[in-house]
Design an enzyme around this catalytic site. Sequence first.
Site, PDB file in Angstrom:
ATOM      1  N   HIS A 189      73.412  74.023 -40.936  1.00 21.92           N
ATOM      2  CA  HIS A 189      72.482  72.905 -40.754  1.00 21.92           C
ATOM      3  C   HIS A 189      72.745  71.801 -41.760  1.00 21.92           C
ATOM      4  O   HIS A 189      72.420  70.653 -41.515  1.00 21.92           O
ATOM      5  CB  HIS A 189      71.031  73.405 -40.764  1.00 21.92           C
ATOM      6  CG  HIS A 189      70.717  74.138 -39.499  1.00 21.92           C
ATOM      7  ND1 HIS A 189      70.854  75.498 -39.383  1.00 21.92           N
ATOM      8  CD2 HIS A 189      70.369  73.669 -38.271  1.00 21.92           C
ATOM      9  CE1 HIS A 189      70.577  75.850 -38.136  1.00 21.92           C
ATOM     10  NE2 HIS A 189      70.274  74.768 -37.444  1.00 21.92           N
ATOM     11  N   GLU A 440      70.295  80.577 -26.642  1.00 24.55           N
ATOM     12  CA  GLU A 440      71.202  80.644 -27.796  1.00 24.55           C
ATOM     13  C   GLU A 440      71.399  82.074 -28.299  1.00 24.55           C
ATOM     14  O   GLU A 440      71.936  82.281 -29.376  1.00 24.55           O
ATOM     15  CB  GLU A 440      70.736  79.711 -28.911  1.00 24.55           C
ATOM     16  CG  GLU A 440      69.277  79.781 -29.251  1.00 24.55           C
ATOM     17  CD  GLU A 440      68.816  78.720 -30.254  1.00 24.55           C
ATOM     18  OE1 GLU A 440      69.648  78.030 -30.846  1.00 24.55           O
ATOM     19  OE2 GLU A 440      67.595  78.609 -30.441  1.00 24.55           O
ATOM     20  N   ASP A 464      74.183  78.576 -32.183  1.00 22.56           N
ATOM     21  CA  ASP A 464      73.719  79.948 -32.388  1.00 22.56           C
ATOM     22  C   ASP A 464      74.324  80.903 -31.365  1.00 22.56           C
ATOM     23  O   ASP A 464      74.595  82.064 -31.682  1.00 22.56           O
ATOM     24  CB  ASP A 464      72.188  80.015 -32.334  1.00 22.56           C
ATOM     25  CG  ASP A 464      71.582  79.686 -33.684  1.00 22.56           C
ATOM     26  OD1 ASP A 464      72.087  80.214 -34.686  1.00 22.56           O
ATOM     27  OD2 ASP A 464      70.648  78.874 -33.737  1.00 22.56           O
ATOM     28  N   CYS A 511      72.910  71.360 -26.064  1.00 21.80           N
ATOM     29  CA  CYS A 511      72.593  70.540 -27.241  1.00 21.80           C
ATOM     30  C   CYS A 511      73.242  71.059 -28.523  1.00 21.80           C
ATOM     31  O   CYS A 511      72.908  70.604 -29.609  1.00 21.80           O
ATOM     32  CB  CYS A 511      71.084  70.419 -27.416  1.00 21.80           C
ATOM     33  SG  CYS A 511      70.276  71.989 -27.755  1.00 21.80           S
TER      34      CYS A 511
HETATM   35  C1  PEP Z   1      72.131  75.554 -31.499  1.00 22.56           C
HETATM   36  O1  PEP Z   1      71.948  76.676 -31.991  1.00 22.56           O
HETATM   37  O2  PEP Z   1      73.141  75.245 -30.841  1.00 22.56           O
HETATM   38  C2  PEP Z   1      71.126  74.492 -31.692  1.00 22.56           C
HETATM   39  C3  PEP Z   1      71.234  73.340 -31.089  1.00 22.56           C
HETATM   40  O3  PEP Z   1      70.121  74.751 -32.580  1.00 22.56           O
HETATM   41  P1  PEP Z   1      70.306  74.638 -34.171  1.00 22.56           P
HETATM   42  O4  PEP Z   1      71.680  74.058 -34.434  1.00 22.56           O
HETATM   43  O5  PEP Z   1      69.222  73.787 -34.695  1.00 22.56           O
HETATM   44  O6  PEP Z   1      70.201  76.062 -34.598  1.00 22.56           O
HETATM   45 MG    MG Z   2      69.991  77.169 -32.818  1.00 26.43          MG
END
Ligand code: PEP
Ligand code: MG
Length: 591
Positions: A189, A440, A464, A511
């Site tokens: 992140h 995910e 994820d 996403c």
């Molecule tokens: C993902 O896991 O692809 C996602 C978009 O969520 P995050 O990156 O916030 O875990």
């Molecule tokens: Mg995620």
Amino acid sequence: MITFQGIAVSPGVAIGKAVVFNVEGGRVPPSYCESTAVPAELERLDDAIRLATVGIQESSQGVSQKIGVEYGAIFEGHLLMLHDDSLKKRLREAVEKRRFSAEYAVYDTLGEYAAKFQNLNDPYLAERASDVRDLQNRLLRILTNERMQVRFSEPVIVFARNFTPSETAAMDTHFIQAFATESGGPASHTAIVAEALHIPAVVGVGQFLHHLASGDIVIVDGDAGTIIIHPDENTLERYERLQSRQQSYAVDLASLKDLKAVTKDGTEIELLGNIEFPSEAEDCWNINADGIGLYRTEFLYLGGEHPDEQEQYEAYRGVLEKMNGRPVTIRTVDLGADKLLEKPDTEGDEFSSYYIEEEKNPCLGLRSIRLSLKRVELFRRQLRAILRAAYYGRAKIMFPLISTVAEWRQARMIVEDVKEDLAERGVHFAPDVPIGMMVEVPSSVLMIDRFVREVDFFSIGTNDLTQYTLAVDRTNKDVYYLYNSCDPVILKLIHMTVLAADGAGKPVSLCGQMSGNPIFTPLLLGLGLRHLSMAPALLPEVKKVCREVDIEQCRLIAQKALEMEKASEVRNYLRAEYFHLFPEMDGEGVL
Ligand code: PEP
Ligand code: MG
């Protein structure tokens, strides 16, 4: 000139002066600063001493109240030591004369004091050694934790062993041109926040900080994942040229702003933005995104303050109003794993925050929707804020990390309950907000035929999904070679999800970080995706690709990729296809 290779996580090139934050788990390797950086390091040292003084006074008061003044008095020794003139003088000299960084000056000088006390063979003085260590730790904690609140007065490139997502979020983007870290993985992140803030970033470089001093001239290449310390003249010139080429490429992409993402055969693709902070809604609007496909609301908490219902409501309403009727998918809090809150100062706080006790396997632990279902009052508070704000725009609610049907139903039921509660109290809210889930976790793909019966929409989170399918930590540089969202197994899971959702007439978007990489665009369209959500800065380039391909061509690409066995095979194939489409991009930099 020395070059290091890391993992490119946020694009762009920066050339500038380094600032090095160098502390690792209590041990500080030797780190130095250039003469020009001495005043800034001295200021950091003074700030740390000032903050430590306040902290010690607070600890003293707290302990006095809890267990008695005689215990609180223990801290007076710490204060006397901290303000001892000879210690302060030695610390300043370490920076001014020996060019130590603030951290290394504290580590070295107090370390020497502690060792001297320890060796005196006197039990009373040996005790003092532990006081010195305590003081040393307090100062080092401040110098690391407070590092992103440091006020810079000129553009810098920051380096550290690691940054947390909240530290990255607190970066002063006015002056921080780029950053690079020794640890960290491709889909951490921290990397996502860097991309959102448009800060070029390289992570997972391995040990390199001992080659670097604050004040050194460095280049961070966020496209190639390289760090160049003391670049020679030729390299500097080459990177200056690359920077100006990138600027003109950005102008070129900006000309697509008012055009739709329509493929050559006329298929319309919806391109949405991913945001972490409410202010980014403006970026989505300016870039003419079709909406927001992922609003990571946990960043409201990671900023430091824990927002109450009204503050959340105002943040969501602001984003919805900014998007002026375009859809905004608000994901409920996804804390845990690498997005952790600081430990609360007092016990009472624990119930008003999403703080999680240390876990052995945080990725498999109390994170995301599991945390919301455990701290139901906090979940209900967030849902009330979203439903009330939804009255002012086109909101959708999305749950993260759903791994079982029971979990989905439980979360869904709480939404209904909150709606009833709002209706009973006569509060304005939007009753028909679509409710969807992230896909995910492999279990949710394998059960997708059940989910499609109940879920209004899906969004595939490949960050994820890759981590959980391939059993590879998305933040760990040492297993980076295994972390590939284009691994054929991930393509299969995406394909299964899209087929099932399409079959049931339920919208599905993607996403994860994959969405924003133009190399993957033909593949994703070929797998059947028609809605892609990404960091707003990446959207124009993806739009450019959408406008240059036709769906049949994309289908063939996806079919071929699905038959492959290795991620590297898929990646090389997609790169070749991309450069075939855009031969002018096959040069240095840009991708
Ligand atoms: C993902 O896991 O692809 C996602 C978009 O969520 P995050 O990156 O916030 O875990
Ligand atoms: Mg995620």
